[in-house]
Motif scaffolding. Structure first.
Motif, mmCIF file in Angstrom:
data_model
loop_
_atom_site.group_PDB
_atom_site.id
_atom_site.type_symbol
_atom_site.label_atom_id
_atom_site.label_comp_id
_atom_site.label_asym_id
_atom_site.label_seq_id
_atom_site.Cartn_x
_atom_site.Cartn_y
_atom_site.Cartn_z
ATOM 1 N N VAL A 142 75.624 -4.932 49.744
ATOM 2 C CA VAL A 142 75.801 -4.675 48.319
ATOM 3 C C VAL A 142 75.951 -5.999 47.593
ATOM 4 O O VAL A 142 76.416 -7.008 48.146
ATOM 5 N N THR A 143 75.549 -5.991 46.328
ATOM 6 C CA THR A 143 75.673 -7.169 45.474
ATOM 7 C C THR A 143 76.351 -6.770 44.176
ATOM 8 O O THR A 143 76.321 -5.602 43.771
ATOM 9 N N ASP A 146 85.977 -7.421 45.764
ATOM 10 C CA ASP A 146 87.274 -7.394 46.445
ATOM 11 C C ASP A 146 87.129 -6.682 47.791
ATOM 12 O O ASP A 146 86.468 -5.630 47.895
ATOM 13 N N ASP A 147 87.756 -7.222 48.834
ATOM 14 C CA ASP A 147 87.688 -6.601 50.165
ATOM 15 C C ASP A 147 88.277 -5.195 50.178
ATOM 16 O O ASP A 147 87.911 -4.364 51.016
ATOM 17 N N LYS A 173 80.205 -11.691 54.477
ATOM 18 C CA LYS A 173 80.471 -11.870 53.054
ATOM 19 C C LYS A 173 80.003 -13.257 52.642
ATOM 20 O O LYS A 173 80.256 -14.260 53.341
ATOM 21 N N SER A 174 79.303 -13.315 51.513
ATOM 22 C CA SER A 174 78.805 -14.602 51.030
ATOM 23 C C SER A 174 79.957 -15.482 50.553
ATOM 24 O O SER A 174 81.061 -15.000 50.291
ATOM 25 N N ALA A 175 79.681 -16.758 50.431
ATOM 26 C CA ALA A 175 80.735 -17.709 50.037
ATOM 27 C C ALA A 175 81.263 -17.431 48.642
ATOM 28 O O ALA A 175 82.468 -17.575 48.369
ATOM 29 N N VAL A 181 78.155 -8.625 49.951
ATOM 30 C CA VAL A 181 78.972 -8.191 51.087
ATOM 31 C C VAL A 181 78.146 -7.235 51.943
ATOM 32 O O VAL A 181 77.462 -6.344 51.419
ATOM 33 N N THR A 182 78.227 -7.426 53.255
ATOM 34 C CA THR A 182 77.610 -6.499 54.205
ATOM 35 C C THR A 182 78.711 -5.714 54.900
ATOM 36 O O THR A 182 79.630 -6.306 55.475
ATOM 37 N N MET A 183 78.602 -4.415 54.836
ATOM 38 C CA MET A 183 79.616 -3.522 55.404
ATOM 39 C C MET A 183 78.958 -2.553 56.375
ATOM 40 O O MET A 183 77.765 -2.244 56.251
#
Length: 374
Positions: free
Chosen positions: A108-109, A115-116, A136-138, A143-145
């Motif tokens: 997702v972007t 937020d985690d 998760k990107s810097a 985020v990849t879940m």
């Protein structure tokens, strides 16, 4: 001189009226099958809600009006829709997703750092569970879940609010059978005592007691129930009061006619000649000899009570949510028959089959207890 062994024949053991009746009842296949079926319905209604995986009050918002299925939900074509709904609550967009066995991996972007704690939106879904952040990107914008697909079985489908119809049907059977049996027993006890006392007493006492029954017959049943609802509110005990307080009238008349016949029998006159009081005659001779017709009528009274409860629940005067009964489920199913016919078919099948079984048992008992067939 030798003693000769004389064979002594074994004494012949007679059978009672109830023993003969049970032997005749066992030869009636329809009655015995109905008896076993009623026992099966009673067992699954009492213990079924404890065994099925869903509570009858649990709402699954993602599975509203799902048709019956032997395979698990969500279906393959439902996963993307459920995933999109959960990601929208995160205020993010799906970049790409794929399924790996029993888990889905989604990237997702968002225009703002993610937020985690937002993974809870996937866990709150009825389709997913055990969500973890894989990458998760810097800058936190991607985020990849991964999340496990939560498999749910709805053998009878779900209702219009997302509740499991199987658990609700079994709970409804528990309520309907409890009302039918307990209200029938209450009506039977009151009717037997009242009718036996009126028929055995006879004369002016019998006349006054039967006129009271006629007055109660003139009261409209629905009006009587509405008055109880106004004064005492809607509750489970009210069903027993409303149904049991009316249906004993038929039982009283039947028992009164039988008692008038029994009081002229020789064994009653012999008991009176021996000085037995009226109470002793009533309890030892009159009521025990009424049990045959009473048992037969009780098997016909219980389905009548269940039908009345279903009718009252259909009108909204009976069992109230979240509790349910077959009448409540049939009422809901009738409103949704155009696009969710299973909501009507399953509770209607249980209700109709139970009523048929009770009537078959009643017919079998009538034939078994008929003295002309002995």
């Amino acid at each position: 001189m030798t003693d000769l062994a004389v064979a002594v024949p074994e004494p012949i053991v007679g059978r009672s009226l109830w023993g003969n009746a049970w032997a005749r009842l066992k030869r009636n296949r329809a009655a015995m099958f109905s008896l076993y079926y009623l026992a099966f319905i009673a067992v699954i209604s009492v213990f079924g809600p404890m065994v099925v995986p869903h509570e009858y009050t649990t709402i699954y918002g993602d599975y509203v009006r799902m048709p019956p299925s032997l395979s698990a939900y969500p279906k393959p074509d439902m996963i993307q829709g459920a995933l999109s709904d959960a990601i929208k609550r995160m205020r993010a967009d799906i970049k790409e997703w794929h399924q790996d066995g029993n888990r889905v991996i989604v990237t997702v972007t968002s225009t703002k750092p993610i937020d985690d704690r937002n993974i809870r939106y996937l866990d709150r879904s009825d389709a997913f569970d055990d969500t973890r952040i894989e990458n998760k990107s810097a800058d936190g914008l991607q985020v990849t879940m991964s999340s496990a697909i939560k498999q749910q079985y709805f053998l009878f489908g779900t209702d219009n609010t997302g509740r499991d119809l199987l658990s609700r049907t079994l709970m409804a059977g528990r309520i309907s059978l409890a009302i039918g049996l307990l209200a029938g027993v209450v009506a039977g006890v009151i009717g037997v005592i009242y009718g036996a006392a009126a028929g055995f007493a006879g004369g002016r006492v019998d006349e006054v007691m039967m006129r009271i029954v006629d007055v109660l017959y003139s009261l409209p049943f629905i009006f009587f129930v509405i008055m109880l609802v106004v004064f005492f509110g809607r509750n489970f005990v009210l069903m027993f009061l409303a149904v049991g307080a009316v249906l004993w009238l038929d039982m009283a008349r039947i028992v009164r006619g039988q008692a008038l016949s029994i009081r002229r029998q020789e064994y009653v006159q012999a008991a009176e000649a021996m000085g037995v009081g009226q109470r002793g005659i009533l309890l030892r001779h009159v009521i025990p000899n009424l049990l045959g017709p009473v048992v037969i009528y009780m098997t016909l009274l219980v389905p009548q009570v269940i039908i009345l409860e279903s009718f009252l629940s259909f009108l909204g005067l009976g069992v109230q949510e979240p509790m349910t009964s077959w009448g409540v489920l049939i009422s809901v199913g009738a409103k949704n028959i155009g696009y969710a016919n299973w909501l009507l078919l399953f509770p209607a099948f249980f209700l109709v089959s139970t009523l048929f079984a009770l009537n078959f048992v009643g017919d079998g008992l009538r034939d078994a207890l008929d003295p002309k067939d002995r």
